[in-house]
Scaffold this motif. Structure first.
Motif, PDB file in Angstrom:
ATOM      1  N   LYS A 174       8.922  66.560 -35.247  1.00 21.41           N
ATOM      2  CA  LYS A 174       9.125  65.116 -34.707  1.00 21.41           C
ATOM      3  C   LYS A 174       7.747  64.210 -35.249  1.00 21.41           C
ATOM      4  O   LYS A 174       7.936  63.115 -35.485  1.00 21.41           O
ATOM      5  N   GLN A 230       8.101  60.621 -37.193  1.00 21.44           N
ATOM      6  CA  GLN A 230       7.258  59.512 -36.875  1.00 21.44           C
ATOM      7  C   GLN A 230       6.526  58.899 -37.971  1.00 21.44           C
ATOM      8  O   GLN A 230       6.470  57.779 -38.211  1.00 21.44           O
ATOM      9  N   GLU A 266      18.054  64.264 -28.637  1.00 24.86           N
ATOM     10  CA  GLU A 266      16.577  64.115 -28.293  1.00 24.86           C
ATOM     11  C   GLU A 266      16.311  63.446 -27.101  1.00 24.86           C
ATOM     12  O   GLU A 266      15.543  62.336 -27.031  1.00 24.86           O
ATOM     13  N   TRP A 306      12.475  62.782 -25.646  1.00 22.98           N
ATOM     14  CA  TRP A 306      11.424  62.285 -26.483  1.00 22.98           C
ATOM     15  C   TRP A 306      11.521  60.633 -26.377  1.00 22.98           C
ATOM     16  O   TRP A 306      12.389  59.923 -26.858  1.00 22.98           O
ATOM     17  N   TYR A 331      11.910  58.603 -29.788  1.00 25.03           N
ATOM     18  CA  TYR A 331      13.090  58.651 -30.097  1.00 25.03           C
ATOM     19  C   TYR A 331      14.182  57.765 -29.559  1.00 25.03           C
ATOM     20  O   TYR A 331      14.956  57.114 -30.107  1.00 25.03           O
TER      21      TYR A 331
END
Length: 244
Positions: free
Chosen positions: A94, A98, A117, A120, A123
């Motif tokens: 992750k 990012q 996801e 998250w 996301y």
């Protein structure tokens, strides 16, 4: 014989170098699933690879989330999330993803990239929405709301289409909607109303994101209009090119 082999080796190296230099940009197609797996994934991967061959960009396809490292992602300009589902990244992956976006790179989400996801928040904002539900596969009228984007330049304002029609929750209000579903032309499940988004784009956290909910059925990946739609989204995500 040794000289001949040496010349052949140099010829191959030169050919590979020419091929690499001819690539406008490099695309990583990622199709890992931890939930429902779409039968159209092989067709989608093959179609994007063919687009790359025809349109001069490099394509590498994988389902190995271990490819999501800072070092490896630096090789690519765009990540295509092709019908991914479920929780597909660990914390380190992750963080690398990012950083990839924050470095100014692009992301393309196709179909169930929004079914991915759920835990998250970054996301969710990045991809633009979460999948809620869908009715049975149907034909409907898609309305192309914005034709000033490379993913929609070629499309008619009224586009008759057959697909699995996603409905969404947690929609990011900053997305710029390209295509909507006319819910009066089919039987929705819960529905998203008169502004039901089906494709969108936005600048996000330093990068560029394009998403299309289309592409569930295998036949979509043989449809020239849809392939141009996907190609335009990839091109935008890679280059950031928009009409002035």
């Amino acid at each position: 014989m040794t000289l001949k082999r040496t010349l052949l080796t140099f010829s191959l190296i030169f050919s590979f170098a020419l091929a690499a230099s001819a690539q406008q940009y490099r695309v990583l197609v990622f199709s890992k699933t931890a939930g429902f797996r779409h039968q159209s994934i092989p067709e989608g991967v093959a179609a994007v690879k063919k687009l790359g061959q025809e349109q001069g960009f490099g394509v590498y396809a994988t389902e190995d989330a271990g490819q999501f490292t800072d070092e490896n992602l630096a090789k690519y300009d765009v990540v295509v999330l092709l019908s991914t589902t479920g929780t597909i990244f660990n914390d380190a992956q992750k963080a690398a993803f990012q950083k990839f976006v924050q470095s100014g790179k692009g992301v393309v989400g196709i179909h169930s990239a929004t079914d991915t996801e759920y835990e998250w928040p970054w996301y969710n904002k990045m991809i633009g929405a979460y999948f809620l539900t869908h009715p049975r596969q149907q034909t409907l009228r898609l309305e192309v709301r914005d034709k000033d984007h490379p993913a929609t330049w070629h499309l008619p304002t009224n586009w008759l289409w057959f697909d699995e029609l996603y409905e969404f929750r947690d929609i990011n209000t900053d997305i710029k909607v390209l295509i909507t579903a006319d819910e009066t032309t089919y039987e929705p499940s819960k529905g998203n109303g008169p502004d039901h988004p089906m494709a969108w784009y936005h600048a996000f956290d330093g990068g560029r994101v394009f998403y299309t909910a289309l592409g569930h059925v295998e036949a979509a990946w043989e449809n020239e209009a849809f392939l141009q739609h996907v190609h335009g989204g990839i091109w935008y995500a890679a280059k950031g090119k928009m009409p002035k």
